[in-house]
Motif scaffolding. Structure first.
Motif, mmCIF file in Angstrom:
data_model
loop_
_atom_site.group_PDB
_atom_site.id
_atom_site.type_symbol
_atom_site.label_atom_id
_atom_site.label_comp_id
_atom_site.label_asym_id
_atom_site.label_seq_id
_atom_site.Cartn_x
_atom_site.Cartn_y
_atom_site.Cartn_z
ATOM 1 N N HIS A 170 0.834 -1.213 0.000
ATOM 2 C CA HIS A 170 0.000 0.000 0.000
ATOM 3 C C HIS A 170 0.870 1.265 0.000
ATOM 4 O O HIS A 170 0.694 2.150 -0.839
ATOM 5 C CB HIS A 170 -0.919 -0.038 1.223
ATOM 6 N N GLU A 171 1.824 1.330 0.910
ATOM 7 C CA GLU A 171 2.672 2.532 0.995
ATOM 8 C C GLU A 171 3.521 2.699 -0.265
ATOM 9 O O GLU A 171 3.786 3.821 -0.694
ATOM 10 C CB GLU A 171 3.576 2.484 2.236
ATOM 11 N N HIS A 225 1.733 4.624 -2.847
ATOM 12 C CA HIS A 225 1.809 6.078 -2.675
ATOM 13 C C HIS A 225 3.120 6.578 -3.293
ATOM 14 O O HIS A 225 3.151 7.592 -3.975
ATOM 15 C CB HIS A 225 1.779 6.453 -1.191
ATOM 16 N N GLU A 258 -6.302 6.963 -0.719
ATOM 17 C CA GLU A 258 -6.141 5.783 0.127
ATOM 18 C C GLU A 258 -6.676 4.518 -0.541
ATOM 19 O O GLU A 258 -5.993 3.485 -0.588
ATOM 20 C CB GLU A 258 -6.879 5.985 1.457
HETATM 21 ZN ZN LIG Z 1 -2.119 5.263 2.589
#
Ligand SMILES: [Zn+2]
Length: 356
Positions: free
Chosen positions: A233-234, A237, A244
């Motif tokens: 997930h990170e 980004h 999100e």
């Molecule tokens: Zn996040």
């Protein structure tokens, strides 16, 4: 008599005006697709530079920056309270606010206004039946993959090699489907364990991206079920997906066919939990039944997660849960409690691949 006038740039009014102008300008920018795309292009360049620089150090530089910023802010407040130093410190505060706001928008903020991924996926209504079918599919997948991973002495899933997971995530960034647009995989390991892991465990935050350093922080204390997917997930980004739920969706694309089984299990388990969450209000009996049908291995993992949350309950949970929610809402997203945009993306994608 000769009255000395201060130059304009040394007045509070000037810097307050600039700040206001920035708010207005970035607001207008966010409405123009062409300008948003320029910021997206800039991010492609900036991410590799930032990641290259900050990956040279193994600790989180961003976390140190936040500490310095926190201390600085406290110092400013104290100086502003005092009448004698008020003027000059208010001026300095305004200049700092201008710099921080500008760099935040330049490095990150405008990415929230990219075209939503959902626009590139097939439309059509999603029924409860379809959601339930997918839930059962992921229950089966979880059960299968869970049999192939390692356990600790209590029979709970444990990550074997975090570095291998990081390597595979970075590798898979290069193989994302085309409909996501063209975000360049830079293949730099800039994952950092957070320096605030103790606080994070109590806050319920699994990880966060630092817009100023492009580092991906994760809570190294997390139970293994959370850890690999949080990294995925990170890393999304870092690649340039700001929202999100889109980081969750692209993170799922990274993990769904992973050869690393720890990453695969963590991803499938995240998907399963998200689907169950989305059904819990309308189909509580179904959700209960699915959880009862967890394999005994999965049940132990679930207990370990619950135990972790229980051990870290407290007022911070309430506080951070609340502020996190506010932060998400201010960025035009759903709050942290619902998962529907992710589930929406997930189902539409699963539909498109199952047809092929
Ligand atoms: Zn996040």
């Amino acid at each position: 008599m000769d009255i000395k006038q201060k130059p304009t740039y040394k007045t509070k009014r000037f810097w307050a005006g600039i700040l206001l102008a920035q708010f207005l300008l970035f607001f207008l920018f966010s409405k123009v697709e062409f300008i948003v795309n320029l910021f997206v292009k800039f991010f492609e360049f900036q991410k590799s530079v930032h990641q290259k620089i900050f990956s040279l150090l193994s600790f989180s530089v961003g976390d140190i920056l936040y500490i310095i910023l926190g201390i600085g802010l406290l110092y400013f407040i104290l100086k502003i309270i005092k009448k004698k130093s008020r003027n000059i410190f208010l001026l300095r505060f305004l200049i700092l606010a201008n710099i921080l706001y500008f760099s935040y928008q330049l490095f990150w903020g405008m990415l929230y206004f990219q075209k939503p991924i959902i626009q590139n996926l097939p439309r059509g209504n999603i029924t409860l039946k379809e959601t339930q079918d997918l839930t059962l599919k992921y229950l089966t997948l979880c059960k299968q993959t869970r049999k192939l991973v390692n356990e600790d002495k209590n029979g709970v899933f444990i990550v074997t090699d975090l570095n291998k997971i990081k390597t595979e995530i970075l590798h898979n960034q290069g193989n994302l489907p085309n409909f996501l647009g063209h975000k360049k995989a830079v293949n730099i390991n800039a994952f950092k364990p957070s320096l605030y892991e103790g606080v994070m465990s109590y806050s319920g935050i699994l990880g966060y991206y630092n817009p100023f350093t492009a580092e991906a922080q994760y809570n190294a204390e997390l139970p293994s079920t959370f850890l690999p997917f949080t990294l995925a997930h990170e890393s999304m980004h870092q690649l340039g997906f700001a929202r999100e739920q889109e980081a969750n969706f692209t993170g799922y694309l990274i993990g769904r066919n992973a050869t690393n089984l720890d990453l695969k299990y963590s991803t499938e388990y995240f998907v399963l939990k998200s689907l169950l969450n989305s059904l819990v209000e309308k189909k509580p009996e179904f959700v209960k039944q699915v959880i009862q049908n967890y394999s005994s291995e999965m049940k132990r993992d679930r207990m370990a997660e619950k135990d972790f949350v229980k051990r870290h309950e407290g007022f911070l949970d309430v506080m951070f849960g609340y502020t996190n929610d506010l932060f998400l809402k201010s960025n035009q997203q759903e709050g942290s409690v619902t998962y529907s945009y992710f589930v929406d993306l997930l189902i539409r994608f699963e539909r498109s691949v199952s047809k092929k």
